[in-house]
Design a protein around this motif. Structure first.
Motif, mmCIF file in Angstrom:
data_model
loop_
_atom_site.group_PDB
_atom_site.id
_atom_site.type_symbol
_atom_site.label_atom_id
_atom_site.label_comp_id
_atom_site.label_asym_id
_atom_site.label_seq_id
_atom_site.Cartn_x
_atom_site.Cartn_y
_atom_site.Cartn_z
ATOM 1 N N PHE A 152 28.687 -30.041 10.848
ATOM 2 C CA PHE A 152 28.030 -31.295 11.172
ATOM 3 C C PHE A 152 27.660 -31.361 12.664
ATOM 4 C CE2 PHE A 152 31.001 -32.456 7.673
ATOM 5 C CZ PHE A 152 30.046 -32.785 6.717
ATOM 6 N N ASN A 153 26.616 -32.130 12.953
ATOM 7 C CA ASN A 153 26.256 -32.516 14.312
ATOM 8 C C ASN A 153 26.967 -33.849 14.562
ATOM 9 O OD1 ASN A 153 24.988 -33.653 16.571
ATOM 10 N ND2 ASN A 153 23.018 -32.708 16.119
ATOM 11 N N THR A 154 27.981 -33.844 15.414
ATOM 12 C CA THR A 154 28.947 -34.946 15.441
ATOM 13 C C THR A 154 29.159 -35.517 16.835
ATOM 14 O OG1 THR A 154 30.112 -33.955 13.556
ATOM 15 C CG2 THR A 154 31.321 -35.583 14.833
ATOM 16 N N ASN A 155 29.195 -36.848 16.911
ATOM 17 C CA ASN A 155 29.670 -37.550 18.101
ATOM 18 C C ASN A 155 31.169 -37.791 17.969
ATOM 19 O OD1 ASN A 155 27.127 -37.748 19.199
ATOM 20 N ND2 ASN A 155 26.844 -39.911 18.697
ATOM 21 N N VAL A 156 31.892 -37.608 19.070
ATOM 22 C CA VAL A 156 33.325 -37.900 19.116
ATOM 23 C C VAL A 156 33.580 -38.814 20.305
ATOM 24 C CG1 VAL A 156 35.655 -36.949 19.314
ATOM 25 C CG2 VAL A 156 33.881 -35.661 18.095
ATOM 26 N N VAL A 157 34.381 -39.870 20.080
ATOM 27 C CA VAL A 157 34.701 -40.818 21.150
ATOM 28 C C VAL A 157 36.197 -40.795 21.414
ATOM 29 C CG1 VAL A 157 34.545 -43.204 21.946
ATOM 30 C CG2 VAL A 157 32.793 -42.293 20.393
ATOM 31 N N PHE A 158 36.568 -40.550 22.685
ATOM 32 C CA PHE A 158 37.958 -40.659 23.140
ATOM 33 C C PHE A 158 38.137 -41.991 23.852
ATOM 34 C CE2 PHE A 158 36.842 -36.103 23.498
ATOM 35 C CZ PHE A 158 37.768 -35.546 22.624
#
Length: 554
Positions: A152-158
Motif C-alpha cells: 500500500f501507499n500509506t500515510n502514518v501519523v505519530f
C-alpha cells in the motif's frame, strides 16, 4: 528517602508544566505547522531509505522545525516497495520506538521516526510503502501477489509520544505498482492542540472519496503528502492546492516531493478563503527544506479565527527549463483563438470582448477588457478561450474525473497543439494584457460537485484571493448553480490561466435537463415546477367555483 521524595516532586512539576503547555496550545487560535519539500535519494532501492531517513531526521531536529506542533513529509520519498514495512493499526496503540526498539517487526526507519517524534514532542506525518499479509484481510477475495503481501501507499501519523495514532492507505493510485484496500478508507485524527485533521494522498485530491466524505464530517484541516506531476494549464501543483483549499474553505498542509526533472514539486500551507500562508514551487535540482507557518484555527462555527502574525510570502523563483511539465489534451476542448474574435490589429488597440462558447451541457460566457501590448509581435504568446464537458482521462491511469471547465489559457503559437506549453519568457511576452476578465457559467447540480476558481501565472504560482472575486448562486426554479469568476484588478502580464474548474467526480446522480423524470427523481431532483403549476391551476379552479357558488346563492 529524601532523594526519592525530591525526584517525585520534580516529576510532578514536570507533568504540571507539560499539562499547562498543552492546555495553552489547545486554547491558542493557531497552531504551528511545517511542510517539507524533499528531494529523495536516487540509487540502489534497497539502500536509499538510509539517506532519506537521515534527511528526515535532520529536518525534524533542525532549528527551523523547533516551533512546530506538526510536520508533514511528502509522498514516496522515504522507502520503496523493496523495503516495504509493516505498520501497526492505530487501535493497537503501538509505539515502535518502545515496543520494537530492535526493529524486529517494523522497519528501522519507522522505529527511528517514532523515536524522533517522541524526542521532539511533535506530531509527524510520513508516507511510505507498507506491506500487509493478504491473509490479514480474508474478506478481500481479490487475487494476492505470489509473495503473499499487499503493498500500500500509506500515510502514518505519530503523536508526541511516538505512538502510531493514524494510518491511511491511498485510494486513487496514479499508475502505481501498489494495491488498493478492499474498501476505501476515510481517516481523520485528533491532536492535543484541539484540531482534527483528515488526510489523503496526491491524486486522491481529484476524487470524491475520501475528500468529500471528510468535508461532510466537518473536518476543516488536512494533511496532504504528494508527489504531484504538474500539468498545464489547469493542474500544476500549488495551483491545484490553493484552488482546492479555497473552494472548500479549509486549511491544507501540502508537502511535495522535490524532483523537478520528473515534474514533481509543490509545497504549501493554505488557509481557505484567505489564500496562501506559504508556498513553494522548486524549478531547479530540488531541495530538502521545511516551510513553517502559524495556521489559524477554524472556530466552533467553522469560521476562521482572527489572522495570526503577518507572514511574508517567500520570493518566487522564475520558472526554468529544469521543471518537466505535462500538457492537458486541450484538443478535446471547444476553443477559439483570441485574435479571431478581435478587430484587425492595425485599427484598434483595446476594447471589450463578450463571447459565449458551448461544449456539451456547459456554456461559458467570457468578458474581456483587453489591450494589445506595444511590444507585441509574432514571437509573443497569446490566448485561447476554451470550454470542455467530458471525462478527464490520462494514459495508463485507471481513475478518471468528469469535468466541465471554462478557461482562458496561454498558447505559444496559433495551433491548439501549442497551448498548454510554458512560454520562453526570455524570448516571448504576452501579446495582450487585460484590464479585467470575467467568466460566468451555469453548472447543473449533482450529488457530488466541486466548483473551483483556477488561475496561474508564468512563475507557476496562482493568483491570490485578493486578486479575484468568486461567487456561486443557486438559480431559482432550476437545478443549476451560477458560477462567476472575475478579476479585482488588472491581470499581471505573465498570466497563463484564468478558469472555472467544475469537478463532477464520477458523474453519478447529475441532473440531466434531457433526462427522464424518473431518472432525475431517483437522484433527488424534483420536477422544476415542483408541482407549482398544478397547485396554481387548482387554486384558479377553486376560485372560480367559489365565485360561481356565491353568484348562485345571491
Amino acid at each position: 528517602m529524601y532523594r526519592l521524595l525530591l525526584k517525585s516532586v520534580k516529576l510532578q512539576l514536570l507533568c504540571i508544566g507539560l499539562l499547562a503547555q498543552l492546555t495553552q496550545q489547545a486554547e491558542q487560535n493557531f497552531y504551528t505547522a511545517g511542510v517539507v519539500e524533499f528531494r529523495q535519494a536516487e540509487g540502489n532501492e534497497l539502500l536509499v531509505w538510509q539517506e532519506n531517513l537521515a534527511g528526515y531526521l535532520e529536518i525534524i531536529h533542525s532549528t527551523n522545525a523547533s516551533a512546530t506542533d506538526i510536520i508533514i513529509f511528502p509522498e514516496a520519498t522515504l522507502n520503496t516497495i523493496e523495503t516495504a514495512s509493516f505498520v501497526p493499526a492505530p487501535e493497537q496503540q503501538i509505539t515502535p520506538c518502545l515496543d520494537d526498539a530492535q526493529s524486529l517487526v517494523y522497519a528501522e526507519f519507522l522505529v527511528k521516526l517514532s523515536c524522533a517524534a517522541r524526542e521532539t514532542r511533535k506530531y509527524i506525518v510520513i508516507n511510505l510503502s507498507e506491506q500487509q499479509l493478504c491473509s490479514d484481510t480474508p474478506e478481500d477475495t481479490r487475487p494476492c501477489a505470489s509473495t503473499g503481501y499487499n503493498i500500500f501507499n500509506t500515510n502514518v501519523v505519530f503523536d508526541r509520544q511516538g505512538a502510531v495514532i493514524s494510518r491511511y492507505r491511498k485510494v486513487h493510485l496514479y499508475g502505481e505498482m501498489r494495491n488498493s484496500t478492499f474498501k476505501p478508507e476515510t481517516v481523520a485524527f485528533d491532536t492535543d492542540f484541539n484540531v482534527t485533521f483528515g488526510h489523503f494522498i496526491c491524486f486522491d485530491i481529484m476524487f470524491e472519496q475520501p475528500t468529500l466524505q471528510l468535508l461532510q464530517q466537518g473536518v476543516k484541516d488536512f494533511v496532504y503528502p504528494s508527489m504531484w506531476f504538474s500539468q498545464l494549464p489547469l493542474l500544476t501543483s500549488v495551483q491545484a492546492q490553493l484552488s482546492w483549499a479555497y473552494a472548500n474553505d479549509v486549511n491544507l498542509l501540502a508537502a511535495g516531493a522535490s524532483m523537478p526533472k520528473w515534474g514533481s514539486t509543490g509545497t504549501g500551507i493554505f488557509h481557505g478563503r484567505q489564500g496562501t500562508i506559504v508556498s513553494k514551487m522548486v524549478t531547479d535540482a530540488g531541495e530538502r527544506r521545511i516551510y513553517v507557518a502559524q495556521v489559524p484555527k477554524y472556530g466552533p462555527d467553522n469560521a476562521s479565527q482572527p489572522p495570526v502574525d503577518e507572514l511574508e510570502l517567500l520570493p518566487r523563483d522564475s520558472a526554468s527549463g529544469l521543471l518537466l511539465i505535462k500538457r492537458d489534451e486541450l484538443e478535446n476542448y471547444k476553443s477559439v483563438r483570441l485574435e479571431q474574435l478581435l478587430p484587425p490589429s492595425s485599427g484598434v488597440s483595446s476594447g471589450l470582448l463578450q463571447h459565449q462558447l458551448c461544449h456539451g451541457f456547459i456554456c461559458c460566457n467570457f468578458k474581456l477588457h483587453w489591450r494589445r501590448r506595444q511590444a507585441a509581435d509574432e514571437t509573443n504568446f497569446s490566448y485561447r478561450l476554451g470550454a470542455f464537458d467530458g471525462w478527464r482521462e490520462e494514459q495508463h491511469i485507471d481513475d478518471a474525473n468528469y469535468v466541465r471547465n471554462c478557461a482562458i489559457f496561454a498558447c505559444t503559437g496559433t495551433s491548439i497543439e501549442q497551448c498548454g506549453l510554458m512560454p520562453d519568457l526570455e524570448q516571448q511576452q504576452a501579446a495582450f494584457s487585460f484590464d479585467n476578465l470575467t467568466i460566468e457559467a451555469n453548472y447543473v447540480k449533482s450529488s457530488a460537485l466541486l466548483l473551483m476558481p483556477n488561475t496561474l501565472l508564468a512563475d507557476l504560482y496562482p493568483l491570490e484571493p485578493a486578486d479575484f472575486d468568486w461567487s456561486l448562486r443557486e438559480l431559482n426554479n432550476s437545478h443549476a448553480i451560477a458560477a462567476r469568476l472575475t478579476l479585482t484588478s488588472p491581470a499581471p502580464h505573465n498570466l497563463l490561466t484564468f478558469a472555472i474548474y467544475g469537478n463532477y467526480f464520477d458523474d453519478v446522480c447529475t441532473y440531466h435537463p434531457n433526462g427522464t423524470t424518473e431518472q432525475n427523481l431517483q437522484c433527488g431532483f424534483k420536477p422544476l415546477d415542483d408541482g407549482a403549476t398544478q397547485l396554481q391551476a387548482l387554486g384558479v379552479a377553486l376560485s372560480l367555483l367559489l365565485a360561481l357558488s356565491l353568484t348562485l346563492f345571491n
